[in-house]
Structures are given as C-alpha cells and as structure tokens.
Design a protein around this motif. Structure first.
Motif, PDB file in Angstrom:
ATOM      1  N   GLN A 115      -7.636   1.338   3.398  1.00  0.00           N
ATOM      2  CA  GLN A 115      -7.383  -0.097   3.264  1.00  0.00           C
ATOM      3  C   GLN A 115      -6.484  -0.632   4.376  1.00  0.00           C
ATOM      4  O   GLN A 115      -6.571  -1.799   4.759  1.00  0.00           O
ATOM      5  CB  GLN A 115      -6.754  -0.396   1.902  1.00  0.00           C
TER       6      GLN A 115
ATOM      7  N   LEU B 191       0.824  -1.209   0.000  1.00  0.00           N
ATOM      8  CA  LEU B 191       0.000   0.000   0.000  1.00  0.00           C
ATOM      9  C   LEU B 191       0.860   1.262   0.000  1.00  0.00           C
ATOM     10  O   LEU B 191       0.578   2.221  -0.729  1.00  0.00           O
ATOM     11  CB  LEU B 191      -0.932   0.000   1.215  1.00  0.00           C
TER      12      LEU B 191
ATOM     13  N   GLU C 275      -7.236   6.516   0.120  1.00  0.00           N
ATOM     14  CA  GLU C 275      -7.571   5.112  -0.184  1.00  0.00           C
ATOM     15  C   GLU C 275      -6.596   4.160   0.522  1.00  0.00           C
ATOM     16  O   GLU C 275      -6.997   3.125   1.050  1.00  0.00           O
ATOM     17  CB  GLU C 275      -7.530   4.883  -1.691  1.00  0.00           C
TER      18      GLU C 275
END
Length: 285
Positions: free
Chosen positions: A266, A249, A262
């Motif tokens: 997550q 990520l 985002e």
C-alpha cells in the motif's frame, strides 16, 4: 520604508530595461503586436507571398483546450477572408521537438474550431506558421514548406493541414529575410513593412509603449510568484497527507493489524524499506 521604496524603484527600472530589449521574435512583444489585425495581415502577405491576402480576425494568446491532455496557448490565431485559419507561433530557443509541437498545435486548433458532427469534408483548413530565431532544417533558407508526400510516387497530397517554418538565421536575400531582420535586430526598421516597423518602434522607443510592456512583464512575474507560492502550499499539503498515510500504515503493521507485505504494498515500497522506515518511527524496544 525608504529602502522598500528604493527597491521597488530599482526593480521597475530593471523591468523597463528588459522591456527595451524585447523584439517581435519574443512572445511578449509579438502577442502585443498581434492585437492589431493589420500587423498579422502584413507579415502573412510576405510569408505566404500573397499581397492580396486579407485577415478578418486575430486572437492573440488563443487558448486551445484538450480535455484528455495538454491544452495550449497559441501566440496568434488568424482567420483569413478565405476561411482558412492560421496559427502563428514565435520561438527563440531551440530547446524542444518543434516539429511535434507544430503537429500538436495543429491538431488542437483543428479540434477546437470544428463543430461536433462535422463531416470530414467540411473540417476547416489549418495552417501552422512557426517563426524561429534558429534554422531548424539547417539549409540557410528563410522559409521551408513541409508537405505530405506519397513515398512511392513522390506525389504531393493535400489534407487541409499546411506547415510552414520561417526563421531569422537563414539569410537567403529574400524579402522574408528582411522581415525577419526586423523581428530579431534591435535597431532595424524597414519601410517595406511599415506596420511591423511602427508597432515595434512603439514598444521599443515610446514612453507609452515601454510602459505597456513593463506592466505586462511585471504582471507575469507577480502571477508567477503567486502561483509558485500556491504550488508550494499544495506540495506541502500533499507531502503532509503522504506522511500521515505512511505513519498510519506503520502503526497498523506494528500492531499486527496489517501484514508487513500488505503495508509495503500500500505504501508502494519494498518490504525492506518499509521495515527500516517503520523502525525509525517505532524503534524496536
């Protein structure tokens, strides 16, 4: 090699000493004693004040399964000649909500012994007997019956679920109090309870009985060590997967392929925490 051998001998001696300290109030000894149907029959005759009571089957460490939640291992499940099923639980430590424990165990036992499609009228009667070293209700009684009462009328109503709390602290001079002394005191044996006393004496005083109890303790400890090692490995794999996910990520956000919002979403982190951690792995040039 000699040091390892001495260590093993010393460890076995310690386990033997621990085994000698056990009494029927301890789960390990109780479950071993409960392998004999006659023992369960003798103590139930006293607890339920029924000298003619007959136990036709006993299952120590009965596993009650619950696919939706926590399964349980019951100390002893007994089936009476009347068809009633009884769960006997022993407990030394006052470290939980034991009334809810009784409620849960009763529900698990009921669902496990009731065939699918059974009409409610045919649901088996169940009795939970909770034997403790402490007096849960603090009224100096050895036995408490907890009944269902209609609040408005004071009338007792039955639904086939019976709850009895027995304890070794409430000394009320009853025969049950005498039985509880055998359960908790090292040097107490009582001819009124010959089977209970003989079984206790076997596991506390005979070489064969002490060996059996020591082997049980050693087996449980070895299984615990193995399970602990396995859980540690599982935890390590979980942490490794989580770290790998976070690094992915961070990389996607750093490359502009994923927004900061985002990425943080997550990762289940605040944007500030996500940004700070990302900067540690990918320092700002």
């Amino acid at each position: 090699m000699k040091k390892e051998k001495d260590f093993l001998m010393s460890n076995k001696a310690k386990i033997r000493e621990e085994a000698k300290k056990l009494n029927p109030i301890d789960n390990l000894m109780f479950q071993k004693m409960a392998e004999e149907t006659a023992f369960c029959e003798e103590i139930l005759q006293v607890i339920l004040s029924d000298p003619n009571l007959k136990v036709i089957d006993t299952t120590p460490q009965y596993v009650g399964t619950n696919l939706q939640g926590c399964s349980v291992i019951l100390d002893a499940r007994c089936i009476l000649s009347s068809g009633k099923q009884i769960n006997i639980e022993v407990q030394k430590a006052d470290d939980d909500n034991h009334q809810k424990r009784v409620r849960y165990n009763g529900a698990i036992l009921t669902t496990n012994i009731t065939d699918p499609g059974t009409k409610f009228e045919q649901v088996p009667d169940v009795c939970i007997i909770f034997i403790s070293k402490f007096d849960l209700f603090q009224s100096n009684r050895s036995l408490y019956h907890v009944d269902r009462i209609v609040r408005e009328t004071g009338k007792k109503v039955e639904n086939g679920f019976e709850k009895l709390y027995v304890n070794a602290k409430g000394n009320d001079g009853s025969v049950l109090s005498e039985l509880m002394e055998v359960f908790v005191k090292d040097d107490v044996y009582n001819s009124k309870f010959p089977i209970t006393s003989d079984r206790k004496r076997r596991y506390k005083q005979t070489e064969e009985g002490q060996k059996e109890m020591s082997e049980i303790i050693e087996k449980i400890r070895n299984e615990g060590k193995a399970e602990g090692l396995l859980e540690g490995r599982r935890e390590g794999r979980r942490e490794g997967r989580q770290e790998g996910k976070l690094e992915t990520l961070y990389s996607l956000v750093k490359q502009g392929l994923l927004s900061l919002t985002e990425g943080a979403l997550q990762a289940n982190m605040s944007e500030e925490s996500f940004q700070n951690n990302m900067n540690k792995i990918f320092p700002i040039q």
